[in-house]
Design a protein around this motif. Sequence first.
Motif: not given
Length: 475
Positions: A214-223, A230-234, A436-438, A440-448
């Motif tokens: 989940l931590d790797r997914m967070k970093v992956f989505m942040q970057v 758009k990157i979904s969890l699955v 570019k992202e508004g 909520f772009g600053l909170y990308r990856g917060i779900l994982p």
Amino acid sequence: MYQVVRKLVFTDSYCASNAPKTYEELFEKLDANKDGKVDVAELKEGLSALGIAFGKGDAQKIVSSGDQDNDEGLDINEFSKYLKEHEKKLLLTFKSLDKNNDGRIDYMEIKQSLADMGMDISKEEAEKILQTIDVDGTMTVDWNEWREHFLFNTATNLEDIIRYWKHSTVLDIGDSLTIPDEFTEEEKTTGVWWKQLAAGAMAGAVSRTGTAPLDRMKVFMQVHGSKTNKISLVGGFKQMIKEGGVSSLWRGNGTNVLKIAPETAIKFMAYEQYKKMLSSEGGKVQTHERFIAGSLAGATAQTAIYPMEVMKTRLTLRKTGQYSGMFDCAKKILKKEGVKAFYKGYVPNILGIIPYAGIDLAVYESLKNAWLARYAKDTANPGILVLLACGTISSTCGQLASYPLALIRTRMQAAASIEGSEQVTMNRLVKKILEKEGFFGLYRGILPNFMKVIPAVSISYVVYEYMRTGLGISK
């Protein structure tokens, strides 16, 4: 404030005039079935009948502490021995509170003792506390009054009681921005402190390993995440497994675990030094001074181990074959980008300490005081579920406040390793994301990131308790 302190430190008790004269007489009153043994049920019923207040779980603790032959009850010898030992501890506490050694405790001494432990109360509040123990109306407490009041309270000193609510950093959710643990002088001199730190480090290592995907997914989505990508969890997990197999989900975890030990040690040592530097007269440390010392200690530790933070991000995002390990990663970064690369994203990382630690501490204190005001009638011990809930909520709130800075830090750390990515300053990167992202772009990856909080807290607590038992740390 008064209600909180009173419930934390003092319980209602019975008058000395109603107390049995000797341990033998008290034992006879408690031994309801006259089998020469007092068990937990008899102790509870007997103390209640005598009007002696005791906290939740105290009867079990008294029997467990005094039961030498493990027959789940206390005979007269075990009962007497327990009370004599308990009295000795109470006497030591009484003497430590009696600052001027006149054999009596007044409101100033109570106020001072609580202030030494970071609890500031007014003169009126101290006097109200004193009145709950003072039997003869002299507005002072002598040894007999103190003894009668606390004889069946298993906590022997103020530190024991406050320790229930010490905001411990053992609940590792992957971020190391919390204020360090507070250790009593007794814990420092007996060596318990290093065992606590070792137990916490092991708990953090297992917890981080368990939640690494989940931590790797967070970093992956942040970057890599954006409005156009758009990157979904699955989808993200499928992409990572396809590129590097199941084991790739743990990329960067080795470095993330390795940095726990040096960071914990540096933070603890720095915290103790900053407290000494900031403390006012007599070495007393106020609450705001603890917060400042904790924040400075966190900044010091982060500065020392920050190159490992950069390598952790690079290793987490690496493609198959890009780096063979941590040392290969360090060598390639140094050769290609120079020493400066090891401190990319340092400013937002340091800035993130204050909102995280401040909100974490403030929310925890608010939740603690709300629970005490509403539920702490018989005991100051909230139970593990309440403690875990308070710790989880406060840490989550701290993360929520500092997350945009964590995202900026991660993007700056990763920038050089992404093809076609330009090197930008912190301010420019924030503006770019907002444009570019508004917001909520600053909170990308917060779900994982949120998804890993509860499993991380649960794992770290269970491992911490096992480690405490293994290292011989008493409850």
